[in-house]
Design a protein around this motif. Structure first.
Motif, PDB file in Angstrom:
ATOM      1  N   ARG A   1       0.809  -1.202   0.000  1.00  0.00           N
ATOM      2  CA  ARG A   1       0.000   0.000   0.000  1.00  0.00           C
ATOM      3  C   ARG A   1       0.856   1.272   0.000  1.00  0.00           C
TER       4      ARG A   1
ATOM      5  N   SER B   1       1.361  -7.199  -1.970  1.00  0.00           N
ATOM      6  CA  SER B   1       0.652  -7.562  -0.738  1.00  0.00           C
ATOM      7  C   SER B   1      -0.832  -7.720  -1.074  1.00  0.00           C
TER       8      SER B   1
ATOM      9  N   GLN C   1       0.009 -12.071  -5.737  1.00  0.00           N
ATOM     10  CA  GLN C   1      -0.092 -11.896  -4.274  1.00  0.00           C
ATOM     11  C   GLN C   1       0.767 -12.897  -3.515  1.00  0.00           C
TER      12      GLN C   1
ATOM     13  N   THR D   1      -2.999 -16.144   1.746  1.00  0.00           N
ATOM     14  CA  THR D   1      -4.052 -16.405   0.765  1.00  0.00           C
ATOM     15  C   THR D   1      -3.548 -16.166  -0.653  1.00  0.00           C
TER      16      THR D   1
ATOM     17  N   SER E   1       3.922  -3.475   5.214  1.00  0.00           N
ATOM     18  CA  SER E   1       4.116  -3.369   6.664  1.00  0.00           C
ATOM     19  C   SER E   1       4.684  -4.649   7.269  1.00  0.00           C
TER      20      SER E   1
ATOM     21  N   GLN F   1       0.187 -12.431   7.884  1.00  0.00           N
ATOM     22  CA  GLN F   1      -0.271 -13.193   6.712  1.00  0.00           C
ATOM     23  C   GLN F   1       0.629 -12.955   5.510  1.00  0.00           C
TER      24      GLN F   1
ATOM     25  N   ASN G   1      10.878   0.866   4.104  1.00  0.00           N
ATOM     26  CA  ASN G   1       9.646   1.350   4.721  1.00  0.00           C
ATOM     27  C   ASN G   1       9.957   2.626   5.482  1.00  0.00           C
TER      28      ASN G   1
HETATM   29  C1  LIG Z   1      -7.366 -14.310   6.477  1.00  0.00           C
HETATM   30  C2  LIG Z   1      -6.396 -13.257   5.994  1.00  0.00           C
HETATM   31  C3  LIG Z   1      -5.532 -13.569   4.960  1.00  0.00           C
HETATM   32  C4  LIG Z   1      -4.605 -12.623   4.477  1.00  0.00           C
HETATM   33  N1  LIG Z   1      -3.741 -12.986   3.483  1.00  0.00           N
HETATM   34  C5  LIG Z   1      -2.795 -12.106   3.068  1.00  0.00           C
HETATM   35  C6  LIG Z   1      -1.851 -12.446   2.063  1.00  0.00           C
HETATM   36  O1  LIG Z   1      -1.879 -13.542   1.476  1.00  0.00           O
HETATM   37  N2  LIG Z   1      -0.901 -11.552   1.712  1.00  0.00           N
HETATM   38  C7  LIG Z   1      -0.834 -10.308   2.292  1.00  0.00           C
HETATM   39  O2  LIG Z   1       0.058  -9.522   1.911  1.00  0.00           O
HETATM   40  N3  LIG Z   1      -1.737  -9.940   3.224  1.00  0.00           N
HETATM   41  C8  LIG Z   1      -2.712 -10.808   3.613  1.00  0.00           C
HETATM   42  N4  LIG Z   1      -3.634 -10.400   4.542  1.00  0.00           N
HETATM   43  C9  LIG Z   1      -3.701  -8.965   4.889  1.00  0.00           C
HETATM   44  C10 LIG Z   1      -2.690  -8.516   5.898  1.00  0.00           C
HETATM   45  O3  LIG Z   1      -3.225  -8.713   7.195  1.00  0.00           O
HETATM   46  C11 LIG Z   1      -2.383  -7.022   5.705  1.00  0.00           C
HETATM   47  O4  LIG Z   1      -3.582  -6.286   5.781  1.00  0.00           O
HETATM   48  C12 LIG Z   1      -1.702  -6.673   4.377  1.00  0.00           C
HETATM   49  O5  LIG Z   1      -0.599  -7.529   4.163  1.00  0.00           O
HETATM   50  C13 LIG Z   1      -1.232  -5.237   4.406  1.00  0.00           C
HETATM   51  O6  LIG Z   1      -0.720  -4.847   3.165  1.00  0.00           O
HETATM   52  P1  LIG Z   1       0.382  -3.714   3.059  1.00  0.00           P
HETATM   53  O7  LIG Z   1       1.555  -4.093   3.866  1.00  0.00           O
HETATM   54  O8  LIG Z   1       0.566  -3.455   1.618  1.00  0.00           O
HETATM   55  O9  LIG Z   1      -0.386  -2.433   3.653  1.00  0.00           O
HETATM   56  P2  LIG Z   1      -0.185  -1.662   5.012  1.00  0.00           P
HETATM   57  O10 LIG Z   1      -0.284  -2.565   6.176  1.00  0.00           O
HETATM   58  O11 LIG Z   1      -1.101  -0.502   4.933  1.00  0.00           O
HETATM   59  O12 LIG Z   1       1.320  -1.168   4.965  1.00  0.00           O
HETATM   60  C14 LIG Z   1       1.796  -0.161   4.114  1.00  0.00           C
HETATM   61  C15 LIG Z   1       3.216   0.129   4.553  1.00  0.00           C
HETATM   62  O13 LIG Z   1       3.792   1.055   3.669  1.00  0.00           O
HETATM   63  C16 LIG Z   1       4.579   1.977   4.396  1.00  0.00           C
HETATM   64  N5  LIG Z   1       4.663   3.205   3.607  1.00  0.00           N
HETATM   65  C17 LIG Z   1       3.671   4.066   3.275  1.00  0.00           C
HETATM   66  N6  LIG Z   1       4.123   5.051   2.502  1.00  0.00           N
HETATM   67  C18 LIG Z   1       5.452   4.836   2.325  1.00  0.00           C
HETATM   68  C19 LIG Z   1       6.472   5.545   1.638  1.00  0.00           C
HETATM   69  N7  LIG Z   1       6.229   6.646   0.938  1.00  0.00           N
HETATM   70  N8  LIG Z   1       7.720   5.048   1.700  1.00  0.00           N
HETATM   71  C20 LIG Z   1       8.002   3.920   2.387  1.00  0.00           C
HETATM   72  N9  LIG Z   1       7.065   3.212   3.065  1.00  0.00           N
HETATM   73  C21 LIG Z   1       5.795   3.673   3.036  1.00  0.00           C
HETATM   74  C22 LIG Z   1       3.857   2.150   5.709  1.00  0.00           C
HETATM   75  O14 LIG Z   1       4.755   2.559   6.715  1.00  0.00           O
HETATM   76  C23 LIG Z   1       3.312   0.745   5.959  1.00  0.00           C
HETATM   77  O15 LIG Z   1       4.205  -0.024   6.729  1.00  0.00           O
HETATM   78  C24 LIG Z   1      -4.563 -11.327   5.038  1.00  0.00           C
HETATM   79  C25 LIG Z   1      -5.454 -11.013   6.079  1.00  0.00           C
HETATM   80  C26 LIG Z   1      -6.347 -11.951   6.551  1.00  0.00           C
HETATM   81  C27 LIG Z   1      -7.264 -11.570   7.674  1.00  0.00           C
END
Ligand SMILES: Cc1cc2nc3c(=O)[nH]c(=O)nc-3n(C[C@H](O)[C@H](O)[C@H](O)COP(=O)(O)OP(=O)(O)OC[C@H]3O[C@@H](n4cnc5c(N)ncnc54)[C@H](O)[C@@H]3O)c2cc1C
Ligand SMILES: Nc1ncnc2c1ncn2[C@@H]1O[C@H](COP(=O)(O)O)[C@@H](O)[C@H]1O
Lengths: 322, 249
Positions: A207, A233, A247, A251, A266, A270, A285
């Motif tokens: 994200r 992610s 992905q 999952t 982050s 998962q 990050n």
């Molecule tokens: C049953 C279940 C299954 C799931 N399966 C998966 C799966 O298979 N794979 C998966 O990935 N997730 C899975 N999830 C979701 C997981 O819990 C997280 O919600 C997801 O991984 C978060 O994605 P993210 O790290 O992209 O987003 P976020 O958690 O929003 O993290 C974004 C990160 O980017 C950083 N950031 C923002 N802007 C910048 C910048 N300009 N420069 C540097 N860093 C920055 C932030 O500090 C933050 O750490 C699952 C959840 C459940 C409940």
């Protein structure tokens, strides 16, 4: 009796897939390997399999084997398997589909997604991640033959650099079978060329990338690295920025590349489930407390939009100098 | 259409897993259990197909201890018509479970048998295709998209770098992948109705074991990593480390 092991090769469009060499490497841990190629006609590289450790190369050719044919493949392997102490498959989409079918025909269980293989006396032992990678399960397969599928990118294999002259390939008969399931076609995925499960380097974004167009930065980095795939992610897959095929996580796909970049991710539990077995993990990050830094070997704290272009340039520079 | 769904009770994926004193099983106490997430796609598919066809029956099966009754009630609350609990101690032996299910599901009793692509505890990916083989009916695994018309299934499954389009005729086993649908939540009315729906309990006819658990272990902790630096200025140092220390570039 020397232990004879049947290694099931995977091919697509008449070429062996990289994971097939890993299957041979894994099968060699259990005994003398016969490599079996199921195909429509000639498969490129088959003759080289003896150079990477197969004692014999077997070819089961059938007009219906251009694409995966679950019933025909299972019938052929099921018939051959009785002469072997173990049958090893690739833990790919095909291998994961095929191994349990063959195992059920042989009235044995199977070990899926294995990361270690060995023997304890006559029985085959295997280690496999369970509970989303939170636990390693060690099992013994007590039926004969032992059936296992291996996690790609886990058993190091040597692929011959240059295809050698075709070696001897023995034909095996395909038994009569009824095609109950037909693979009509393979539609190419919109993006992915190199799959994240097979790539030696994976560059994943989350994200933190802010919007789909910014994945261009990751594609540039992947291109600079050479053979690298772009992963994602779940947050960005659910948002529709990337295909589900990219992905990584519980999952999504489980990857074990030599090098994994988690960029703007982050590090939710998962997500870690899908990449914690990568050999080297790099995290970028801006949040120094992001959980991803707990599993990363190397991290840079900062804004990915500043860091990425610099990183891509530096890698280009270094690789050009090699 | 008569549709069977096979459902497993598994620990919640976010739960912390503790290995028990026998080193072969996990500690159940305090652990939250849920229906296997991939089986929820199967339940939703069964309900949607029944609604569309306007008739038939949906039946959910689980092989497990009495605790699985709770998981089956969740399926009934979502709208499944009846449930069958095949009692057996838990186990990781996919074939033994498939044999119990095949013995119960019988050949020809159902038009469609729906499974999850895998159970998130043992990750076997096996019970669906094994059950199909034992029943000698077609099976398509890891299905993310499917249409059923005139007794035929057309499904899509993700493979490395592409999508396979696969067809078969009914009766068939389909194992469900994420993306197939969005499982509904049980409604309050559904939860009330579930209490009155039939839940039959009988011993499972487990097959003979061909797989033994030797031990469970925690994976080696990753060594705590190193923050190379802050911002773009840290890039050369990172690349240097990747080349000379990690030797991955
Ligand atoms: C049953 C279940 C299954 C799931 N399966 C998966 C799966 O298979 N794979 C998966 O990935 N997730 C899975 N999830 C979701 C997981 O819990 C997280 O919600 C997801 O991984 C978060 O994605 P993210 O790290 O992209 O987003 P976020 O958690 O929003 O993290 C974004 C990160 O980017 C950083 N950031 C923002 N802007 C910048 C910048 N300009 N420069 C540097 N860093 C920055 C932030 O500090 C933050 O750490 C699952 C959840 C459940 C409940
Ligand atoms: N004990 C069980 N009872 C009912 N269904 C099961 C059981 N174990 C596995 N299954 C079904 O088989 C699928 C694949 O499980 P597995 O082969 O264990 O990964 C699950 O998603 C369920 O649909």
């Amino acid at each position: 009796m020397a232990d004879r092991v049947l290694a099931i090769m995977e091919q697509r469009d008449g070429a062996l897939r990289k994971v097939s060499y890993e299957v041979i490497a894994a099968a060699r841990l259990l005994g003398d390997v016969d490599a079996l190629v199921l195909c429509e006609g000639a498969v490129e590289g088959t003759g080289d399999l003896r150079a990477v450790g197969a004692a014999r190369v077997l070819s089961a050719a059938h007009p219906d084997f251009r694409l995966y044919n679950p019933d025909g493949f299972a019938a052929t392997i099921g018939e051959l398997a009785s002469g072997y102490s173990a049958v090893v498959f690739a833990g790919t989409a095909t291998g994961r589909d095929l191994a349990p079918r063959v195992a059920a025909r042989l009235k044995v269980s199977c070990a899926t997604d294995v990361i270690e293989l060995g023997r304890d006396g006559a029985a085959v032992t295997a280690t496999r991640p369970v509970y989303a990678g939170k636990v390693l399960q060690k099992i013994r397969l007590t039926g004969t033959p032992a059936v296992a599928s291996i996690r790609p990118n886990t058993f190091p294999a040597d692929k011959p650099a240059e295809p050698g002259p075709p070696g001897e390939v023995e034909s095996v008969t395909v038994p009569a079978f009824a095609t109950r399931v037909t693979v009509k076609e393979i539609k190419a995925a919109a993006t992915a060329t190199l799959d994240v499960t097979e790539a030696p380097i994976v560059v994943s974004g989350g994200r933190g990338l802010k919007e789909p167009a910014n994945f261009k930065l990751l594609e540039d980095l992947a291109a600079a690295l050479g053979t690298a795939a772009v992963g994602a992610s779940r947050a960005v897959v659910d948002a529709g920025w990337r295909d589900h095929g990219a992905q990584v996580g519980q999952t999504g796909k489980t990857v074990s590349p030599g090098l994994y970049f988690a960029i703007g991710i982050s590090g939710a539990i998962q997500h870690l489930a899908g990449m914690r077995t990568a050999k080297v993990i790099v995290a970028i990050n801006r949040d120094k407390d992001a959980p991803i830094f707990k599993v990363a070997d190397y991290g840079i704290v900062g804004d990915l939009f500043e860091i990425l272009p610099r990183l891509t340039d530096e890698i280009k520079r270094v690789r050009a100098g090699q | 259409m008569k549709i069977a769904v096979c459902l497993k009770r598994v620990p919640d994926t976010t739960a912390k897993i503790t290995i028990g004193p026998d080193r072969k099983s996990i500690t159940d106490t305090g652990l939250k259990f849920v229906p296997n997430p991939y089986d929820e796609f199967a339940l939703e598919a069964a309900l949607a197909l029944k609604e569309k066809s306007g008739g038939g029956e949906t039946v959910v099966y689980s092989v497990g201890t009495d605790a699985s009754a709770e998981t089956l009630r969740t399926a009934l609350a979502m709208g499944i018509d009846r449930a069958v609990l095949l009692q057996a101690p838990g186990g990781a032996d996919g074939l033994a479970i498939a044999q119990a299910l095949a013995a119960e599901l019988g050949a020809g009793a159902f038009d469609l048998l729906l499974f999850g692509k895998m159970a998130v505890d043992d990750h076997n990916h096996a019970v669906g295709p094994m059950t199909a083989e034992l029943l000698a009916i077609p099976c398509i695994t890891s299905v993310a998209k499917m249409t059923i018309e005139n007794g035929a299934v057309e499904a899509e499954r993700e493979i490395e770098g592409g999508i396979e389009v696969v067809t078969c005729s009914l009766p068939a086993v389909i194992t469900c992948e994420k993306g197939l649908n969005n499982p509904r939540l049980p409604s309050l009315k559904g939860i009330m109705a579930a209490k009155k729906k039939p839940l039959e309990t009988k011993p499972a006819a487990l097959g003979a074991p061909t797989l033994e658990i030797v031990s469970l272990e925690l994976p080696p902790e990753r060594q705590p990593g190193r923050i190379v630096g802050e911002g773009a200025d840290a890039v050369p140092a990172l690349v240097q480390l990747l080349r000379t220390e990690a030797k991955v570039l």
